[in-house]
Design an enzyme around this catalytic site. Structure first.
Site, mmCIF file in Angstrom:
data_model
loop_
_atom_site.group_PDB
_atom_site.id
_atom_site.type_symbol
_atom_site.label_atom_id
_atom_site.label_comp_id
_atom_site.label_asym_id
_atom_site.label_seq_id
_atom_site.Cartn_x
_atom_site.Cartn_y
_atom_site.Cartn_z
ATOM 1 N NE ARG A 1 4.520 -7.815 -2.733
ATOM 2 C CZ ARG A 1 5.057 -8.643 -1.858
ATOM 3 N NH1 ARG A 1 5.333 -8.239 -0.651
ATOM 4 N NH2 ARG A 1 5.295 -9.873 -2.174
ATOM 5 C CB THR B 1 5.030 0.944 0.850
ATOM 6 O OG1 THR B 1 4.454 0.599 -0.419
ATOM 7 C CG2 THR B 1 5.582 2.348 0.792
ATOM 8 C CG ASP C 1 4.376 -16.704 -12.528
ATOM 9 O OD1 ASP C 1 3.450 -16.411 -13.320
ATOM 10 O OD2 ASP C 1 4.957 -15.851 -11.844
ATOM 11 C CG ASP D 1 6.213 -16.557 -15.885
ATOM 12 O OD1 ASP D 1 5.964 -15.491 -16.471
ATOM 13 O OD2 ASP D 1 7.101 -16.670 -15.022
HETATM 14 N N1 URA Z 1 1.055 -16.361 -8.314
HETATM 15 C C1 URA Z 1 1.299 -17.431 -9.112
HETATM 16 O O1 URA Z 1 1.179 -17.356 -10.322
HETATM 17 N N2 URA Z 1 1.650 -18.587 -8.522
HETATM 18 C C2 URA Z 1 1.775 -18.727 -7.199
HETATM 19 O O2 URA Z 1 2.097 -19.824 -6.719
HETATM 20 C C3 URA Z 1 1.536 -17.594 -6.392
HETATM 21 C C4 URA Z 1 1.177 -16.424 -6.975
#
Ligand code: URA
Length: 210
Positions: free
Chosen positions: A105, A109, A201, A204
């Site tokens: 991203r 922008t 995430d 992760d």
């Molecule tokens: N990407 C992720 O890994 N977790 C989220 O909650 C949102 C986007």
């Protein structure tokens, strides 16, 4: 919910997703469960894959029996968390081809910018399933599908594990022709773009990064 959204409610899928959501699940457990879920979800997402009759010989006689042409299927991983679903998908369709779409991203922008795109040749003869475990804002999914459509795949679907209502709204508005498969539709996004209640995430947790 629009008809293009397929919510996979099978008890095995829901059970494994609950285990994944638990913050105590280790990276190893998380990865294993994601692989298992990808296998189970592959069953639904490939339901309309064309088959052709081929002649085989059983120990008793010849017969014509249906087979898919796995090479016509492409799993297109949206980097990086999409990679966590590839092993499971390939276990059920070992001859499928793999593509990768990398987007980031732009902080100015806020638009998705492509930094990597590699697909097998001639998508016009292939059925593409774009995969990303998390459909959050939907911006990268929209951009990935737009890019894939430029290569005119024979068919195109989107497979995720968790979807936020905001992401579903954005994706269905931008690509009303693309079927979406998800194991859960969660409550909302928080201010940082994380899905609530979510699972954190995904990248992760798959790769053990912070
Ligand atoms: N990407 C992720 O890994 N977790 C989220 O909650 C949102 C986007």
């Amino acid at each position: 919910m629009p008809a293009q959204v397929h919510h996979i409610t099978h008890p095995l899928v829901q059970h494994k997703l609950t285990l994944m959501r638990n913050k105590e699940a280790s990276s190893t457990t998380f990865r294993t469960l994601l692989g298992e879920l990808a296998m189970l979800m592959a069953y639904e997402v490939t339901r309309d894959t064309p088959t052709q009759l081929v002649e085989i010989e059983t120990p008793l006689e010849k017969m014509m029996s249906p087979m898919i042409d796995g090479k016509k299927l492409v799993f297109a991983s949206i980097l990086r968390a999409g990679n966590g679903m590839l092993d499971g998908l390939l276990r059920v369709v070992p001859s499928a081809r793999i593509g990768h779409v990398g987007l980031y991203r732009d902080p100015q922008t806020l638009q998705a910018v492509e930094y990597f795109y590699k697909m097998p040749g001639d998508l016009t003869e292939r059925d593409v399933i774009a995969v990303d475990p998390m459909l959050a804002t939907g911006h990268s999914a929209v951009a990935a599908l737009t890019r894939l459509k430029a290569d005119k795949p024979r068919s195109l679907k989107f497979l995720c594990l968790l979807a936020a209502p905001e992401g579903l709204k954005t994706l269905t508005a931008a690509h009303p022709d693309v079927p979406i498969y998800t194991a859960a539709i969660d409550r909302e996004l928080n201010d940082h773009g994380y899905i609530l209640p979510g699972l954190g995430d995904a990248g992760d947790r798959i790769f053990g990064t912070k």
